[in-house]
Motif scaffolding. Structure first.
Motif, short mmCIF file in Angstrom:
data_model
loop_
_atom_site.label_atom_id
_atom_site.label_comp_id
_atom_site.label_asym_id
_atom_site.label_seq_id
_atom_site.Cartn_x
_atom_site.Cartn_y
_atom_site.Cartn_z
N UNK A 230 0.74 -1.23 -0.03
CA UNK A 230 -0.15 -0.04 0.04
C UNK A 230 0.77 1.26 -0.13
N UNK A 231 0.42 2.40 -0.67
CA UNK A 231 0.93 3.70 -0.63
C UNK A 231 0.06 4.56 0.34
N UNK A 232 0.64 5.01 1.22
CA UNK A 232 0.13 5.85 2.67
C UNK A 232 0.85 7.20 2.73
N UNK A 233 -0.07 8.21 2.59
CA UNK A 233 0.44 9.58 2.70
C UNK A 233 0.63 10.03 4.34
N UNK A 234 1.66 10.40 4.68
CA UNK A 234 1.98 10.54 6.16
C UNK A 234 2.38 11.93 6.16
N UNK A 235 2.23 12.74 7.40
CA UNK A 235 2.77 13.88 7.86
C UNK A 235 3.10 14.10 9.20
N UNK A 236 3.77 15.31 9.62
CA UNK A 236 3.98 15.44 10.89
C UNK A 236 3.27 15.17 11.81
N UNK A 237 3.45 14.33 12.73
CA UNK A 237 2.41 13.99 13.77
C UNK A 237 2.02 12.59 13.70
N UNK A 238 2.07 11.93 12.44
CA UNK A 238 1.67 10.60 12.32
C UNK A 238 2.76 9.65 12.64
N UNK A 239 2.35 8.27 13.05
CA UNK A 239 3.33 7.39 13.63
C UNK A 239 3.04 6.00 12.81
N UNK A 240 4.11 5.35 12.30
CA UNK A 240 4.20 4.19 11.50
C UNK A 240 4.68 3.03 12.45
N UNK A 241 4.00 1.82 12.37
CA UNK A 241 4.52 0.78 13.37
C UNK A 241 4.68 -0.52 12.29
N UNK A 242 5.86 -0.87 12.06
CA UNK A 242 6.03 -1.99 11.11
C UNK A 242 6.59 -3.32 11.81
N UNK A 243 6.01 -4.23 11.53
CA UNK A 243 6.43 -5.54 12.16
C UNK A 243 7.89 -6.08 11.20
#
Length: 273
Positions: A230-243
């Motif tokens: 997937x393509x996901x737009x992210x910006x300041x304040x967002x969090x990504x959690x990757x296994x």
């Protein structure tokens, strides 16, 4: 170094007239927790902390990411804790995004400000207090330390982003660079906390796939991240959690630079069950 800001404006509540649509997602490979859902009603109050609230944005989950927890802490003036960590096995990485605070460990006091980083070894009897007149915010990464026979425990670290070199990735013309708070060659440490910076147009031009788990909190700017399929737009304040082994890449389209605080587990053998 370029003037630096770190996103820390969490809280509040959305208006009742807003749509439910959100980029918040939890999959078997990754999760995205956007800043829009880090509201007042999802905070935690922790034992032995005063005038403090926390957004717990990752925790070990069987079958997902299992090595770490990450909190965004907000400490009002006069708040803090003389007994912050209940688990003697837990080491800590702290990164300050707003305000000032004092961390005491081993009888020594260390003043931290926006951009400061602290590594606190497992078993440290540390304390943290906001002695200023304004609120302070910081990230608190907790990980059970994996001791290795024949290696001495790692020492504490107190530093600031401005004191660390930004190391450019090869052949990127400086558009992709990393600020490393822990020496990657020092195998006494089993976790790293870095700041990754992309200038506009910078990219990870391949799908990284590796054993390290990640927590990525966007400090500044915006980008498009590829997570698994997937393509996901992210910006300041967002969090990504990757296994572990989640394919990942990104493209920073601008107009400003894109930066995130990165956690990963390193320097240890895989446990065999």
């Amino acid at each position: 170094m370029t003037d630096t800001s770190y996103y820390s404006r969490l809280g509040g509540l959305p208006a009742q007239t807003e749509l439910l649509s959100s980029k918040a997602v939890f999959t078997t490979a990754y999760a995205v927790i956007p800043r829009s859902v880090m509201t007042d009603i999802v905070t935690s109050v922790l034992p032995h902390w005063e005038k403090t609230r926390a957004w717990i944005i990752s925790r070990p989950l069987t079958g997902f990411s299992e090595t770490f927890a990450q909190y965004v802490m907000e400490v009002d003036a006069g708040g803090g804790s003389s007994s912050p960590e209940p688990d003697l096995r837990a080491q800590a990485g702290l990164f300050v995004t707003e305000g000032e605070m004092v961390v005491e460990v081993g009888g020594a006091q260390h003043a931290l400000r926006k951009g400061s980083f602290a590594y606190l070894p497992a078993g440290s009897a540390w304390k943290l207090h906001n002695t200023s007149s304004s609120p302070a915010s910081f990230h608190w990464i907790r990980k059970t330390f994996q001791a290795v026979e024949g290696l001495e425990p790692p020492p504490a670290i107190f530093t600031h982003e401005s004191e660390q070199e930004m190391v450019a990735m090869p052949d990127t013309d400086g558009k992709w660079a990393t600020t490393r708070f822990i020496d990657p060659a020092d195998v006494r440490y089993d976790m790293h906390v870095n700041i990754v910076t992309f200038e506009p147009g910078g990219t990870i031009p391949f799908m990284e796939t590796h054993v390290m788990e990640h927590g990525l909190y966007v400090l500044e700017g915006k980008a498009v991240y590829r997570l698994n399929k997937d393509w996901v737009e992210v910006e300041a304040g967002d969090f990504m959690w990757l296994r572990a082994f989640c394919p990942q890449a990104c493209y920073a389209g601008g107009p400003s630079r894109f930066r995130y605080l990165l956690y990963k587990d390193v320097n240890r053998h895989v446990a065999l069950w």
